[in-house]
Write a protein that holds these residues in place. Structure first.
Motif, short mmCIF file in Angstrom:
data_model
loop_
_atom_site.label_atom_id
_atom_site.label_comp_id
_atom_site.label_asym_id
_atom_site.label_seq_id
_atom_site.Cartn_x
_atom_site.Cartn_y
_atom_site.Cartn_z
N ARG A 18 0.85 -1.19 0.00
CA ARG A 18 0.00 0.00 0.00
C ARG A 18 0.88 1.24 0.00
NH1 ARG A 18 0.88 2.49 4.32
NH2 ARG A 18 1.50 1.49 6.24
N ALA A 19 0.25 2.36 -0.26
CA ALA A 19 0.93 3.64 -0.12
C ALA A 19 -0.13 4.71 0.12
CB ALA A 19 1.72 3.99 -1.38
N HIS A 20 0.20 5.65 0.98
CA HIS A 20 -0.61 6.85 1.18
C HIS A 20 0.03 7.93 0.31
CE1 HIS A 20 -3.29 9.69 3.03
NE2 HIS A 20 -2.26 10.46 3.33
N LEU A 21 -0.76 8.58 -0.54
CA LEU A 21 -0.25 9.55 -1.50
C LEU A 21 -0.56 10.96 -1.04
CD1 LEU A 21 -0.72 6.79 -3.02
CD2 LEU A 21 -1.00 8.13 -5.07
N THR A 22 0.47 11.80 -0.99
CA THR A 22 0.31 13.20 -0.60
C THR A 22 1.22 14.07 -1.47
OG1 THR A 22 2.10 13.14 1.04
CG2 THR A 22 -0.11 12.57 1.82
N GLY A 23 0.95 15.35 -1.47
CA GLY A 23 1.79 16.30 -2.18
C GLY A 23 3.14 16.47 -1.54
N SER A 24 3.23 16.28 -0.24
CA SER A 24 4.50 16.46 0.46
C SER A 24 5.52 15.39 0.08
CB SER A 24 4.30 16.49 1.97
OG SER A 24 3.80 15.25 2.43
N GLU A 25 5.07 14.28 -0.48
CA GLU A 25 5.98 13.22 -0.90
C GLU A 25 6.55 13.46 -2.31
OE1 GLU A 25 7.11 10.51 0.96
OE2 GLU A 25 6.18 11.71 2.54
N GLU A 26 5.95 14.42 -3.03
CA GLU A 26 6.47 14.74 -4.36
C GLU A 26 7.87 15.32 -4.25
OE1 GLU A 26 5.48 14.17 -7.38
OE2 GLU A 26 3.45 13.48 -6.99
N VAL A 27 8.64 15.22 -5.35
CA VAL A 27 9.98 15.79 -5.42
C VAL A 27 10.02 16.73 -6.61
CG1 VAL A 27 12.44 15.27 -5.67
CG2 VAL A 27 10.95 13.69 -4.42
N PRO A 28 10.02 18.07 -6.36
CA PRO A 28 9.90 18.74 -5.07
C PRO A 28 8.45 18.66 -4.55
CG PRO A 28 9.90 20.38 -6.82
CD PRO A 28 10.12 19.03 -7.47
N PRO A 29 8.25 18.94 -3.24
CA PRO A 29 6.91 18.87 -2.65
C PRO A 29 5.91 19.80 -3.35
CG PRO A 29 8.57 19.03 -0.93
CD PRO A 29 9.27 19.27 -2.24
N VAL A 30 4.66 19.36 -3.39
CA VAL A 30 3.57 20.12 -3.99
C VAL A 30 2.57 20.47 -2.89
CG1 VAL A 30 1.61 19.98 -5.59
CG2 VAL A 30 3.82 19.00 -6.23
#
Length: 143
Positions: A18-30
Motif C-alpha cells: 500500500r501507499a498513502h499519497l500526498t503532495g509532500s511526498e512529491e519531489v519537489p513537494p507540492v
C-alpha cells in the motif's frame, strides 16, 4: 530467492502493498489538498498485479503510474495505472489487473516479478499526475 527477498526488506511471502499519497511526498513537494491511497497485490505466480487507486480532492488527473525509484528521488514510469482524462475524482480513480509492466519501460522491468522485487526493496512509488502538476501532484512509496 530474489535479491529483494534476500535483503529482507519485507517478509518474502508478502504479496500485498500500500501507499498513502500526498503532495509532500512529491519531489519537489507540492502544496495540495489532494491525497490518495493505493493497494497493490501480486498473485503467487507473478502473472497478475491487481490494484485499487483511490483519490480525494484532486482535479484534472491525466495519469497515474508505478515508478521505479527510492523515496526522495524521481524515477521513470514502469507500470501505467491510469491514463486518460483529464478527470476530477473523489473515490476510486482506477481498479484493474495488469499482467506485465509497460513494454520498453526505463525501469528495465520485463516481468511482474521485477516490479515485485522493486516494491519489496523500497524502490517503487505511485505518482498521480494532473494538468496543474504534470510531473505529479500526489505520491507515495509502496510498502
Amino acid at each position: 530467492m530474489s535479491p529483494a527477498t534476500a535483503q529482507g526488506h519485507v517478509p518474502p511471502d508478502q504479496r500485498n502493498f500500500r501507499a498513502h499519497l500526498t503532495g509532500s511526498e512529491e519531489v519537489p513537494p507540492v502544496e495540495t489538498k489532494a491525497q490518495g491511497q493505493v493497494l497493490v497485490s501480486f498473485d503467487k505466480e507473478f502473472t497478475e498485479l491487481s490494484y485499487t487507486l483511490i483519490v480525494a480532492n484532486i482535479d484534472d488527473v491525466v495519469a497515474a503510474h508505478i515508478h521505479c525509484g527510492p523515496a526522495g528521488q524521481n524515477g521513470p514510469v514502469g507500470v501505467t495505472l491510469f491514463g486518460g482524462g483529464p478527470t476530477s475524482a473523489n473515490g476510486i480513480l482506477a481498479k484493474e489487473t495488469v499482467t506485465e509492466p509497460n513494454p520498453g519501460n526505463a525501469c528495465d522491468w520485463t516481468s511482474l516479478e521485477d516490479v515485485y522485487d522493486a516494491v519489496q526493496s523500497g524502490e517503487a512509488y505511485v505518482n498521480v499526475h494532473t494538468l496543474g502538476n504534470p510531473s505529479g501532484e500526489i505520491r507515495g512509496q509502496l510498502d
